[in-house]
Design a protein around this motif. Structure first.
Motif, mmCIF file in Angstrom:
data_model
loop_
_atom_site.group_PDB
_atom_site.id
_atom_site.type_symbol
_atom_site.label_atom_id
_atom_site.label_comp_id
_atom_site.label_asym_id
_atom_site.label_seq_id
_atom_site.Cartn_x
_atom_site.Cartn_y
_atom_site.Cartn_z
ATOM 1 N N ALA A 1 0.811 -1.224 0.000
ATOM 2 C CA ALA A 1 0.000 0.000 0.000
ATOM 3 C C ALA A 1 0.843 1.273 0.000
ATOM 4 C CB ALA A 1 -0.921 -0.001 1.223
ATOM 5 N N ILE A 2 2.113 1.167 0.390
ATOM 6 C CA ILE A 2 2.905 2.393 0.574
ATOM 7 C C ILE A 2 4.194 2.466 -0.257
ATOM 8 C CG2 ILE A 2 2.024 2.771 2.922
ATOM 9 C CD1 ILE A 2 4.692 1.683 3.993
ATOM 10 N N VAL A 3 4.599 1.344 -0.882
ATOM 11 C CA VAL A 3 5.881 1.372 -1.604
ATOM 12 C C VAL A 3 5.804 2.191 -2.894
ATOM 13 C CG1 VAL A 3 6.845 -0.796 -0.737
ATOM 14 C CG2 VAL A 3 5.343 -0.843 -2.739
ATOM 15 N N SER A 4 6.942 2.744 -3.259
ATOM 16 C CA SER A 4 7.107 3.407 -4.552
ATOM 17 C C SER A 4 7.428 2.310 -5.574
ATOM 18 C CB SER A 4 8.285 4.380 -4.476
ATOM 19 O OG SER A 4 9.479 3.648 -4.198
ATOM 20 N N GLN A 5 7.677 2.706 -6.827
ATOM 21 C CA GLN A 5 8.056 1.726 -7.850
ATOM 22 C C GLN A 5 9.377 1.048 -7.457
ATOM 23 O OE1 GLN A 5 5.722 1.176 -10.294
ATOM 24 N NE2 GLN A 5 6.931 -0.675 -10.525
ATOM 25 N N LYS A 6 10.300 1.861 -6.960
ATOM 26 C CA LYS A 6 11.587 1.326 -6.500
ATOM 27 C C LYS A 6 11.366 0.321 -5.351
ATOM 28 C CE LYS A 6 15.810 2.899 -4.100
ATOM 29 N NZ LYS A 6 16.508 4.078 -3.539
ATOM 30 N N GLY A 7 10.489 0.698 -4.422
ATOM 31 C CA GLY A 7 10.181 -0.169 -3.280
ATOM 32 C C GLY A 7 9.495 -1.458 -3.702
ATOM 33 N N MET A 8 8.632 -1.370 -4.717
ATOM 34 C CA MET A 8 7.920 -2.547 -5.215
ATOM 35 C C MET A 8 8.916 -3.576 -5.761
ATOM 36 S SD MET A 8 4.905 -3.891 -5.529
ATOM 37 C CE MET A 8 3.600 -2.649 -5.649
ATOM 38 N N THR A 9 9.931 -3.110 -6.453
ATOM 39 C CA THR A 9 10.966 -3.999 -6.989
ATOM 40 C C THR A 9 11.711 -4.701 -5.854
ATOM 41 O OG1 THR A 9 11.252 -2.529 -8.887
ATOM 42 C CG2 THR A 9 13.008 -4.105 -8.480
ATOM 43 N N ILE A 10 12.094 -3.923 -4.828
ATOM 44 C CA ILE A 10 12.790 -4.492 -3.666
ATOM 45 C C ILE A 10 11.900 -5.517 -2.966
ATOM 46 C CG2 ILE A 10 13.728 -3.981 -1.359
ATOM 47 C CD1 ILE A 10 14.552 -1.204 -2.473
ATOM 48 N N LEU A 11 10.616 -5.163 -2.782
ATOM 49 C CA LEU A 11 9.670 -6.049 -2.090
ATOM 50 C C LEU A 11 9.479 -7.357 -2.853
ATOM 51 C CD1 LEU A 11 7.589 -6.604 0.150
ATOM 52 C CD2 LEU A 11 5.910 -5.328 -1.195
ATOM 53 N N ASN A 12 9.229 -7.262 -4.167
ATOM 54 C CA ASN A 12 9.008 -8.471 -4.969
ATOM 55 C C ASN A 12 10.252 -9.366 -4.988
ATOM 56 O OD1 ASN A 12 6.354 -7.930 -5.627
ATOM 57 N ND2 ASN A 12 6.884 -6.740 -7.441
ATOM 58 N N ASN A 13 11.418 -8.737 -5.127
ATOM 59 C CA ASN A 13 12.671 -9.512 -5.124
ATOM 60 C C ASN A 13 12.866 -10.225 -3.770
ATOM 61 O OD1 ASN A 13 13.307 -8.777 -7.705
ATOM 62 N ND2 ASN A 13 14.707 -7.117 -7.120
ATOM 63 N N PHE A 14 12.561 -9.497 -2.689
ATOM 64 C CA PHE A 14 12.723 -10.056 -1.350
ATOM 65 C C PHE A 14 11.776 -11.237 -1.143
ATOM 66 C CE2 PHE A 14 11.705 -10.383 3.161
ATOM 67 C CZ PHE A 14 12.983 -10.465 3.721
ATOM 68 N N ILE A 15 10.507 -11.067 -1.528
ATOM 69 C CA ILE A 15 9.515 -12.142 -1.373
ATOM 70 C C ILE A 15 9.886 -13.356 -2.201
ATOM 71 C CG2 ILE A 15 7.112 -12.795 -1.853
ATOM 72 C CD1 ILE A 15 6.312 -9.931 -1.013
ATOM 73 N N ASN A 16 10.281 -13.139 -3.462
ATOM 74 C CA ASN A 16 10.659 -14.250 -4.337
ATOM 75 C C ASN A 16 11.877 -15.006 -3.801
ATOM 76 O OD1 ASN A 16 8.596 -13.723 -6.131
ATOM 77 N ND2 ASN A 16 9.832 -12.344 -7.388
ATOM 78 N N LYS A 17 12.829 -14.246 -3.261
ATOM 79 C CA LYS A 17 14.066 -14.842 -2.745
ATOM 80 C C LYS A 17 13.823 -15.671 -1.481
ATOM 81 C CE LYS A 17 17.272 -12.291 -0.781
ATOM 82 N NZ LYS A 17 18.252 -11.193 -0.597
ATOM 83 N N ASN A 18 12.823 -15.245 -0.689
ATOM 84 C CA ASN A 18 12.585 -15.904 0.590
ATOM 85 C C ASN A 18 11.440 -16.912 0.597
ATOM 86 O OD1 ASN A 18 14.438 -14.550 2.778
ATOM 87 N ND2 ASN A 18 13.814 -12.935 1.370
ATOM 88 N N GLN A 19 10.833 -17.115 -0.564
ATOM 89 C CA GLN A 19 9.782 -18.145 -0.626
ATOM 90 C C GLN A 19 10.427 -19.513 -0.604
ATOM 91 O OE1 GLN A 19 7.488 -17.068 -4.082
ATOM 92 N NE2 GLN A 19 5.815 -16.269 -2.869
ATOM 93 N N ILE A 20 9.806 -20.403 0.150
ATOM 94 C CA ILE A 20 10.369 -21.757 0.253
ATOM 95 C C ILE A 20 9.760 -22.636 -0.848
ATOM 96 C CG2 ILE A 20 10.531 -23.807 1.720
ATOM 97 C CD1 ILE A 20 10.319 -21.796 4.117
#
Length: 201
Positions: free
Chosen positions: A182-201
């Protein structure tokens, strides 16, 4: 001895619940007499109060340490979530609920302390996110930090989220992602998606 009693009591309270654990249980687990406990804590309510505030202080220190080292506000929030979950043992016995029901005065003071700490911590994190372009610069920082606390408190309400239907780990993970998207910028969205993808089991 006081520290040992606090440590063992916290372990039992978080695993079995504040109501279920008796002074006898704690004494038996520690291999000491009840009298020894009463030397340091005149009654169970005082012990519950000391354990609650001791846990709160310990978690606050841990959160402060995470905030100093986190590479960005998104990973900071995920690290805090993992830290809190580890120390509250997934709240199997719903200690927050039991504290509210059986020790309402302690719960009320603790909730205010939690709000003060989280409000200040989240505000600082949000501002850092805006300053570094990870969060949108149009967000209302004070409003969002209050909403975050309200949501984190709300997902622990068994009436809205029955534990047999929702695990605490799932709730915290889902709410955190909901909050961040709800609050991330485009830059933040990239960081968030990368983080989630990297940490999914």
């Amino acid at each position: 001895m006081r520290e040992k009693i606090l440590h063992k009591s916290a372990e039992l309270f978080l695993t079995l619940g504040f109501k279920s654990v008796t002074m006898d249980d704690i004494a038996n687990e520690m291999g000491i007499s009840k009298k020894t406990i009463y030397v340091h804590f005149p009654n169970k309510t005082k012990l519950v109060e000391a354990v609650s505030f001791n846990l709160f202080d310990m978690i606050c220190d841990g959160i402060d340490a995470i905030c100093e080292k986190a590479p960005n506000p998104i990973e900071e929030l995920y690290s805090i979530k993992m830290y809190v979950m580890k120390h509250l043992k997934n709240e199997k016995a719903s200690p927050q609920y039991q504290l509210k029901k059986y020790y309402p005065k302690i719960h009320s003071v603790l909730k205010f302390k939690q709000f003060e700490k989280m409000h200040q911590s989240v505000q600082s994190s949000l501002q850092h996110g805006v300053d570094t372009g990870v969060f949108r610069d149009t967000i209302d920082i004070d409003f969002i930090s209050r909403m975050y606390f309200t949501g984190m408190t709300g997902i622990k309400d068994n009436m809205f989220f029955p534990p047999e239907q929702f695990g605490m780990d799932y709730l915290m993970e889902s709410y955190l992602e909901y909050h961040l998207r709800a609050i991330v910028s485009q830059k933040g969205m990239t960081i968030l998606n990368n983080f989630i993808n990297k940490n999914q089991i």
